[in-house]
Design a protein around this motif. Structure first.
Motif, PDB file in Angstrom:
ATOM      1  N   GLY A 119       0.836  -1.205   0.000  1.00 39.99           N
ATOM      2  CA  GLY A 119       0.000   0.000   0.000  1.00 39.99           C
ATOM      3  C   GLY A 119       0.868   1.252   0.000  1.00 39.99           C
ATOM      4  O   GLY A 119       2.033   1.227   0.372  1.00 39.99           O
ATOM      5  N   ILE A 120       0.243   2.345  -0.444  1.00 43.98           N
ATOM      6  CA  ILE A 120       0.912   3.652  -0.513  1.00 43.98           C
ATOM      7  C   ILE A 120       0.952   4.257   0.893  1.00 43.98           C
ATOM      8  O   ILE A 120      -0.054   4.184   1.586  1.00 43.98           O
ATOM      9  CB  ILE A 120       0.090   4.625  -1.394  1.00 43.98           C
ATOM     10  CG1 ILE A 120      -0.083   4.077  -2.801  1.00 43.98           C
ATOM     11  CG2 ILE A 120       0.688   5.994  -1.441  1.00 43.98           C
ATOM     12  CD1 ILE A 120      -1.133   4.879  -3.582  1.00 43.98           C
ATOM     13  N   PRO A 121       1.968   4.928   1.359  1.00 40.30           N
ATOM     14  CA  PRO A 121       3.260   5.144   0.724  1.00 40.30           C
ATOM     15  C   PRO A 121       4.333   4.190   1.247  1.00 40.30           C
ATOM     16  O   PRO A 121       5.482   4.340   0.883  1.00 40.30           O
ATOM     17  CB  PRO A 121       3.588   6.582   1.142  1.00 40.30           C
ATOM     18  CG  PRO A 121       3.059   6.660   2.543  1.00 40.30           C
ATOM     19  CD  PRO A 121       1.840   5.757   2.594  1.00 40.30           C
ATOM     20  N   ASN A 122       3.908   3.239   2.100  1.00 37.05           N
ATOM     21  CA  ASN A 122       4.919   2.386   2.752  1.00 37.05           C
ATOM     22  C   ASN A 122       5.757   1.599   1.752  1.00 37.05           C
ATOM     23  O   ASN A 122       6.968   1.455   1.920  1.00 37.05           O
ATOM     24  CB  ASN A 122       4.248   1.416   3.732  1.00 37.05           C
ATOM     25  CG  ASN A 122       3.612   2.164   4.874  1.00 37.05           C
ATOM     26  OD1 ASN A 122       3.927   3.332   5.093  1.00 37.05           O
ATOM     27  ND2 ASN A 122       2.715   1.524   5.593  1.00 37.05           N
ATOM     28  N   GLN A 123       5.088   1.074   0.706  1.00 38.71           N
ATOM     29  CA  GLN A 123       5.829   0.268  -0.272  1.00 38.71           C
ATOM     30  C   GLN A 123       6.905   1.104  -0.974  1.00 38.71           C
ATOM     31  O   GLN A 123       8.031   0.657  -1.174  1.00 38.71           O
ATOM     32  CB  GLN A 123       4.865  -0.359  -1.285  1.00 38.71           C
ATOM     33  CG  GLN A 123       3.990   0.667  -1.983  1.00 38.71           C
ATOM     34  CD  GLN A 123       2.780   0.103  -2.724  1.00 38.71           C
ATOM     35  OE1 GLN A 123       2.373  -1.010  -2.456  1.00 38.71           O
ATOM     36  NE2 GLN A 123       2.235   0.870  -3.636  1.00 38.71           N
ATOM     37  N   GLU A 124       6.551   2.345  -1.329  1.00 42.05           N
ATOM     38  CA  GLU A 124       7.511   3.204  -2.037  1.00 42.05           C
ATOM     39  C   GLU A 124       8.653   3.631  -1.101  1.00 42.05           C
ATOM     40  O   GLU A 124       9.827   3.617  -1.489  1.00 42.05           O
ATOM     41  CB  GLU A 124       6.826   4.466  -2.585  1.00 42.05           C
ATOM     42  CG  GLU A 124       5.975   4.236  -3.825  1.00 42.05           C
ATOM     43  CD  GLU A 124       4.596   3.655  -3.538  1.00 42.05           C
ATOM     44  OE1 GLU A 124       4.176   3.677  -2.354  1.00 42.05           O
ATOM     45  OE2 GLU A 124       3.931   3.169  -4.475  1.00 42.05           O
ATOM     46  N   LEU A 125       8.293   3.999   0.144  1.00 43.12           N
ATOM     47  CA  LEU A 125       9.332   4.453   1.077  1.00 43.12           C
ATOM     48  C   LEU A 125      10.326   3.337   1.382  1.00 43.12           C
ATOM     49  O   LEU A 125      11.525   3.575   1.511  1.00 43.12           O
ATOM     50  CB  LEU A 125       8.689   4.983   2.366  1.00 43.12           C
ATOM     51  CG  LEU A 125       7.996   6.346   2.200  1.00 43.12           C
ATOM     52  CD1 LEU A 125       7.177   6.690   3.437  1.00 43.12           C
ATOM     53  CD2 LEU A 125       9.013   7.458   1.912  1.00 43.12           C
ATOM     54  N   LEU A 126       9.811   2.129   1.463  1.00 40.02           N
ATOM     55  CA  LEU A 126      10.687   0.981   1.752  1.00 40.02           C
ATOM     56  C   LEU A 126      11.641   0.715   0.576  1.00 40.02           C
ATOM     57  O   LEU A 126      12.846   0.508   0.766  1.00 40.02           O
ATOM     58  CB  LEU A 126       9.827  -0.251   2.039  1.00 40.02           C
ATOM     59  CG  LEU A 126      10.572  -1.447   2.593  1.00 40.02           C
ATOM     60  CD1 LEU A 126      11.090  -1.180   4.001  1.00 40.02           C
ATOM     61  CD2 LEU A 126       9.667  -2.686   2.614  1.00 40.02           C
ATOM     62  N   ILE A 127      11.092   0.737  -0.623  1.00 39.30           N
ATOM     63  CA  ILE A 127      11.942   0.522  -1.810  1.00 39.30           C
ATOM     64  C   ILE A 127      13.017   1.616  -1.857  1.00 39.30           C
ATOM     65  O   ILE A 127      14.200   1.357  -2.046  1.00 39.30           O
ATOM     66  CB  ILE A 127      11.117   0.546  -3.123  1.00 39.30           C
ATOM     67  CG1 ILE A 127      10.148  -0.637  -3.194  1.00 39.30           C
ATOM     68  CG2 ILE A 127      12.043   0.554  -4.345  1.00 39.30           C
ATOM     69  CD1 ILE A 127       9.188  -0.617  -4.377  1.00 39.30           C
ATOM     70  N   TYR A 128      12.574   2.854  -1.646  1.00 38.93           N
ATOM     71  CA  TYR A 128      13.477   4.008  -1.752  1.00 38.93           C
ATOM     72  C   TYR A 128      14.628   3.908  -0.742  1.00 38.93           C
ATOM     73  O   TYR A 128      15.770   4.223  -1.047  1.00 38.93           O
ATOM     74  CB  TYR A 128      12.657   5.271  -1.524  1.00 38.93           C
ATOM     75  CG  TYR A 128      13.340   6.542  -1.955  1.00 38.93           C
ATOM     76  CD1 TYR A 128      13.939   6.647  -3.207  1.00 38.93           C
ATOM     77  CD2 TYR A 128      13.377   7.657  -1.122  1.00 38.93           C
ATOM     78  CE1 TYR A 128      14.554   7.817  -3.606  1.00 38.93           C
ATOM     79  CE2 TYR A 128      13.988   8.832  -1.510  1.00 38.93           C
ATOM     80  CZ  TYR A 128      14.577   8.916  -2.751  1.00 38.93           C
ATOM     81  OH  TYR A 128      15.191  10.073  -3.155  1.00 38.93           O
ATOM     82  N   LYS A 129      14.272   3.442   0.442  1.00 40.26           N
ATOM     83  CA  LYS A 129      15.273   3.305   1.500  1.00 40.26           C
ATOM     84  C   LYS A 129      16.400   2.336   1.109  1.00 40.26           C
ATOM     85  O   LYS A 129      17.548   2.518   1.488  1.00 40.26           O
ATOM     86  CB  LYS A 129      14.551   2.797   2.753  1.00 40.26           C
ATOM     87  CG  LYS A 129      15.397   2.632   3.982  1.00 40.26           C
ATOM     88  CD  LYS A 129      14.500   2.245   5.151  1.00 40.26           C
ATOM     89  CE  LYS A 129      15.309   1.847   6.358  1.00 40.26           C
ATOM     90  NZ  LYS A 129      14.423   1.276   7.395  1.00 40.26           N
TER      91      LYS A 129
END
Ligand code: UDP
Length: 242
Positions: free
Chosen positions: A159-169
């Motif tokens: 789900g947004i934004p956890n998936q994106e923040l995790l990838i980005y990290k």
């Protein structure tokens, strides 16, 4: 917010798929964010998300019809929706055809198990290098371990934004690979949840179908979509006088 629209991928789904396939072939790295009004709203309200959306390593694609319509209001020529669920399914096909290595993180245990079974049956050439449900406490461990593999495609459904923040990290741990946050796609592709019928998708009413099926989404929908359209109209007025 206008910078997000400037950055949105504006060509067709077919063109986009070709670019992704070329990047896979050439072992390039790509972080794809499938944008809907909620994504942009997060970006406006949270500086870390704003920075991520504008990062040159990020490719923003128009997932929601709200984003496509808003782009047109602001005179950006975005061609069409490129949805996360279609992209995820397409990537399964490409991985199968090319014997690529795939990693999956997200969704409930029974969903990820059903998806794994479907992949083994329908996409037998895919090598699943790592699979984890989305409810384990330490999700960083998934990426730490994944960085020691030769992964080609990594789909994250939290789900947004956890998936994106995790990838980005964790993105800088990888030299190549296509990384995508795919929201509720695992639920749909595994067959656990039904996607809207094709006719409803064509009429751009998939959002309405989801609201009827899951009424608890109404508040989230109002906060992110209705308010978003007002913001876009205000932005249109402001930019007209510049
Ligand atoms: N999810 C997860 N871990 C969590 C919260 C959610 O794996 O801690 C999964 C959830 O099971 C679902 C997906 O994330 O498969 C989010 O789906 P949703 O339809 O809410 O995503 P959207 O596409 O609306 O962002």
């Amino acid at each position: 917010m206008i910078d997000y629209f400037k950055k949105l991928y504006a060509k067709s789904t077919t063109d986009f798929y070709k670019e992704v396939e070329l990047n896979l072939k050439n072992k390039k790295k790509m972080f794809i964010i499938t944008a809907n009004p909620e994504t942009f709203t997060y970006g406006i309200n949270e500086s870390a998300i704003n920075k991520m959306l504008l990062d040159k390593e990020v490719t923003l694609i128009p997932d929601g019809i709200g984003i496509v319509k808003a782009s047109h209001i602001l005179n950006y020529k975005v061609k069409e929706r490129i949805t996360g669920v279609d992209l995820a399914e397409h990537l399964l096909k490409v991985c199968n055809e090319n014997k690529y290595q795939l990693a999956l993180l997200g969704a409930k245990e029974e969903v990820i198990e059903a998806l794994k079974a479907k992949i083994n049956k329908e996409y037998p050439n895919i090598k699943l290098v790592k699979v984890e449900n989305g409810y384990v406490e330490n999700k960083d461990k998934f990426f730490q371990e994944l960085s020691h593999t030769n992964v080609d495609v990594c789909l994250v459904a939290l789900g947004i934004p956890n998936q994106e923040l995790l990838i980005y990290k964790h993105l800088n741990k990888f030299k190549k690979g296509i990384f995508v946050g795919v929201g509720g796609s695992f639920d749909v592709i595994s067959g656990v949840k039904k996607r809207a019928p094709k006719i409803i998708q064509k009429l751009n009413l998939e959002w309405l179908y989801r609201l009827i099926k899951e009424p608890k989404r109404c508040k989230r929908f109002y906060q992110n979509n209705v308010k978003f359209i007002f913001k876009v109209k205000k932005l249109k007025k402001e930019t007209r006088f510049k």
